[in-house]
Design a protein around this motif. Sequence first.
Motif, PDB file in Angstrom:
ATOM      1  N   ILE A 317      11.097   2.990   6.805  1.00 41.21           N
ATOM      2  CA  ILE A 317      11.139   4.297   7.168  1.00 41.21           C
ATOM      3  C   ILE A 317       9.707   4.909   7.391  1.00 41.21           C
ATOM      4  O   ILE A 317       9.265   5.960   7.629  1.00 41.21           O
ATOM      5  N   GLY A 318       8.866   3.747   7.717  1.00 46.48           N
ATOM      6  CA  GLY A 318       7.661   3.997   8.142  1.00 46.48           C
ATOM      7  C   GLY A 318       6.211   3.983   7.567  1.00 46.48           C
ATOM      8  O   GLY A 318       5.165   4.332   7.922  1.00 46.48           O
ATOM      9  N   PRO A 321       1.604  -1.157   7.640  1.00 48.60           N
ATOM     10  CA  PRO A 321       0.963  -2.318   6.664  1.00 48.60           C
ATOM     11  C   PRO A 321       0.059  -1.928   5.810  1.00 48.60           C
ATOM     12  O   PRO A 321       0.004  -2.428   4.597  1.00 48.60           O
TER      13      PRO A 321
ATOM     14  N   LEU B  56      12.706  -2.677  14.213  1.00 51.12           N
ATOM     15  CA  LEU B  56      12.596  -3.581  13.169  1.00 51.12           C
ATOM     16  C   LEU B  56      12.488  -4.931  13.609  1.00 51.12           C
ATOM     17  O   LEU B  56      11.717  -5.621  12.742  1.00 51.12           O
ATOM     18  N   ASP B  57      12.698  -5.283  14.883  1.00 55.72           N
ATOM     19  CA  ASP B  57      12.647  -6.614  15.405  1.00 55.72           C
ATOM     20  C   ASP B  57      12.386  -6.455  16.953  1.00 55.72           C
ATOM     21  O   ASP B  57      12.648  -5.156  17.275  1.00 55.72           O
ATOM     22  N   ARG B  76       1.958  -3.701  14.612  1.00 51.50           N
ATOM     23  CA  ARG B  76       2.718  -3.361  13.463  1.00 51.50           C
ATOM     24  C   ARG B  76       2.645  -1.817  13.123  1.00 51.50           C
ATOM     25  O   ARG B  76       3.495  -1.180  12.802  1.00 51.50           O
ATOM     26  N   ALA B  77       1.435  -1.332  13.082  1.00 47.51           N
ATOM     27  CA  ALA B  77       1.109   0.155  12.351  1.00 47.51           C
ATOM     28  C   ALA B  77       1.783   0.968  13.457  1.00 47.51           C
ATOM     29  O   ALA B  77       2.346   2.103  13.183  1.00 47.51           O
ATOM     30  N   ALA B  80       5.340   1.036  13.052  1.00 46.84           N
ATOM     31  CA  ALA B  80       5.644   1.706  11.660  1.00 46.84           C
ATOM     32  C   ALA B  80       5.743   3.251  12.039  1.00 46.84           C
ATOM     33  O   ALA B  80       6.653   3.906  11.422  1.00 46.84           O
ATOM     34  N   ARG B  81       4.744   3.848  12.634  1.00 38.12           N
ATOM     35  CA  ARG B  81       4.566   5.131  13.086  1.00 38.12           C
ATOM     36  C   ARG B  81       5.816   5.644  13.949  1.00 38.12           C
ATOM     37  O   ARG B  81       6.381   6.680  13.581  1.00 38.12           O
ATOM     38  N   ARG B  83       8.852   4.358  13.720  1.00 40.47           N
ATOM     39  CA  ARG B  83       9.987   4.271  12.925  1.00 40.47           C
ATOM     40  C   ARG B  83      10.092   5.516  12.075  1.00 40.47           C
ATOM     41  O   ARG B  83      10.949   5.984  11.772  1.00 40.47           O
ATOM     42  N   ASN B  84       8.647   5.639  11.590  1.00 40.80           N
ATOM     43  CA  ASN B  84       8.826   7.002  10.733  1.00 40.80           C
ATOM     44  C   ASN B  84       8.915   8.410  11.620  1.00 40.80           C
ATOM     45  O   ASN B  84       9.427   9.267  11.173  1.00 40.80           O
ATOM     46  N   PRO B 109       9.689   9.583   4.010  1.00 42.52           N
ATOM     47  CA  PRO B 109       9.090   9.474   5.347  1.00 42.52           C
ATOM     48  C   PRO B 109       8.008  10.539   5.417  1.00 42.52           C
ATOM     49  O   PRO B 109       7.055  10.394   6.422  1.00 42.52           O
ATOM     50  N   TYR B 112       4.690   9.428   4.145  1.00 43.10           N
ATOM     51  CA  TYR B 112       4.211   8.225   5.023  1.00 43.10           C
ATOM     52  C   TYR B 112       3.421   8.793   6.379  1.00 43.10           C
ATOM     53  O   TYR B 112       2.647   8.590   6.939  1.00 43.10           O
ATOM     54  N   GLY B 114       2.087  11.730   5.819  1.00 45.67           N
ATOM     55  CA  GLY B 114       0.896  12.472   5.361  1.00 45.67           C
ATOM     56  C   GLY B 114       1.024  14.001   5.331  1.00 45.67           C
ATOM     57  O   GLY B 114      -0.028  14.720   5.477  1.00 45.67           O
TER      58      GLY B 114
END
Lengths: 403, 240
Positions: A317-318, A321, B56-57, B76-77, B80-81, B83-84, B109, B112, B114
């Motif tokens: 969900i975000g 790392p 995710l993959d 990766r970061a 993640a953003r 996905r967020n 969510p 993450y 902020g």
Amino acid sequence: MGWLAAFRLAFGAIMVHKGRSVLTSLGIVIGTASVIAMVSAANGARKKLDERLDNVGRNLILIRAGTRNANGTLADFKPLTNDDAGTLRRQVKSGVNSFAEVQASMRVVSTRTRHTPTMITGTVPDFAKVRMWPLEHGRFLTDEDLKKQATVVVLGATIRDKLFPDLANPVGQSIRIDSMNLRVVGVTTPKGRSPIGGDQDDQVFIPVSTLQRKLAGGVENLSLILTSVTDLTQMDAIKKDVSRVLREKRRCKTQDDFDVSSVQEMTELAVIMTRTMQVLIAVIASISLLVGGIGIMNIMLVSVTERTREIGIRMAIGATPRDVLVQFLIEALMLALVGGLIGVSIGLGGAVLMAFAAKWPVSVDGTMVSLSFAVSAGVGVFFGYYPALKASRLDPIDALRYE
Amino acid sequence: MDVIRLERVEKVYGSSGVEVRALRGIDLSIRRGEFVAIRGSSGSGKSTLMNILGCLDQPSTGRYLLDGVDVKSLNRAQLARIRNQKLGFVFQGFNLLKRHSAIENVELPLIYRGIPADVRRAKALQMLEIVGLKMRLDHHPNQMSGGQQQRVAIARALINEPQILLADEPTGNLDSATGKEILREFHRLNRELGQTIVMVTHDVVIAEQAPRVVTIFDGNIRSDVTNPGPHTLELASGRR
Ligand SMILES: Nc1ncnc2c1ncn2[C@@H]1O[C@H](COP(=O)(O)OP(=O)(O)OP(=O)(O)O)[C@@H](O)[C@H]1O
Ligand SMILES: [Mg+2]
């Protein structure tokens, strides 16, 4: 993620396993507690020693009879005489506050109603100057007293309190030593304890001539010749001077039959001992901190494994790392800080107890406390980094699938 | 414009020798506002596809353009953003954090992202209200029914207003009545808010109620059917 949120998260995670968290931080607890307690103790002991050193006088030089053995003790005495002292007085002039003969003897002193054993110090008028020891009442011994072998006495403050408990100023009263009556002419100001622990005020002063002739039956055997330097940096030079003069006077050939030492160097042993103790503490503390750190690393690795799925969810969900890294680092940091907090509290408590028991000043160093926290935090971050890194490198898919 | 564009996407699991070719060249485009059901038998590669769609993959070969951006170029970061902020997930197993209450799960969510705490709270409240769970704010997952947990998960998936809602068998762990309820929720979100939804299901009935149904067989797309006409399905128009 904001810092507040991160800290709240970490706190929540730690509170889930309260017992485990406390046990984990035990190494840190022991490390910080022992450092705080022992360093405080060492400081207290040091302060007490310093205080007593000041009581005696850092500038004091003691000249004693005897040959120094291989094992450092004095033996084989050829007495020091008044003549030795006289020679020193004549030949070593600059840089010292004169010389003073001291011949001591344990006797019972009494008034009509009270008796107490104490040290009878036979000495000379310059003694007050050498020891820089002012009077509370009356006067010290005079050259006149010395010449006439006068039966006069100057009381130490403790003896005054013992013999004349109701009389602050007993000048003019008389006391008895053995069968000899003496007139009190003065009382010295209290000087406190010596580094060895003896009460310096538990003594009386009489002319050395009186002591030698009338109490010691004519035996001339000085316990000490005292001198004090006017400039501490000249200590070694003066000691050399004194040795040279005495060596010549006493015709020493291969070995000196006397010993010249300063109060300062006599207490050096104690200083060395506190040093050794401090090194020992540092070692113990480092080992416990290391053990504590490894404990934290271990529990954090367990925690990362246990929470693999949680990490997966967070990443899905975000959570970046870095978010995961920070989360676990903060947890490790907080574990260490909990240990530090408990350790500091225990250490401070121990320090206070020890100070009371040993009757030395409570000496708590603020910087040491903050340093302990800083070191705990450092340990937490250092040993927490690897598990946190491991967590942050998890693959989201693998973590989500983890059972 | 296509929000999702897959070009000859393949996914190979495992190393040489024991390779499993889970996806064998998928071409798929999904436009904004679509509701796509993906169906297929077990082991056909649905979840593999969803994981790739959800960043995710990564595909073994081929390209995945999300909103025109090749995800292979992202670290990766950055993933993640994405996905967020761009994606919302609903899983078969809910995947809620057990130690956190419903509202805290929904807020996650935003943490993450902020967003300040007060804004988070308000937004999470709003989302829980949308999924009809306003009375269960402080319940923990183990104090809620499966359907309620899945609603919390949906609220969590939608809180960042994602461009795409991805759901991998969202009703798989629910009884049929509760499953229908969740599906009705999805249809409503799609209809009323224009939410793009990609949902995996192996339930034929459920799948056929979706406006577009993609069928996967053995790592390939076997059929891609857009149901004609307006969706006057009993489910979709049913009472809330
Ligand atoms: N991590 C993995 N390592 C190796 N093979 C995998 C892995 N994940 C999935 N597979 C294989 O890839 C193929 C597709 O799996 P996938 O999970 O996508 O199927 P699915 O369509 O979601 O099935 P189901 O309906 O049962 O969930 C299967 O043959 C599976 O064994
Ligand atoms: Mg699947």
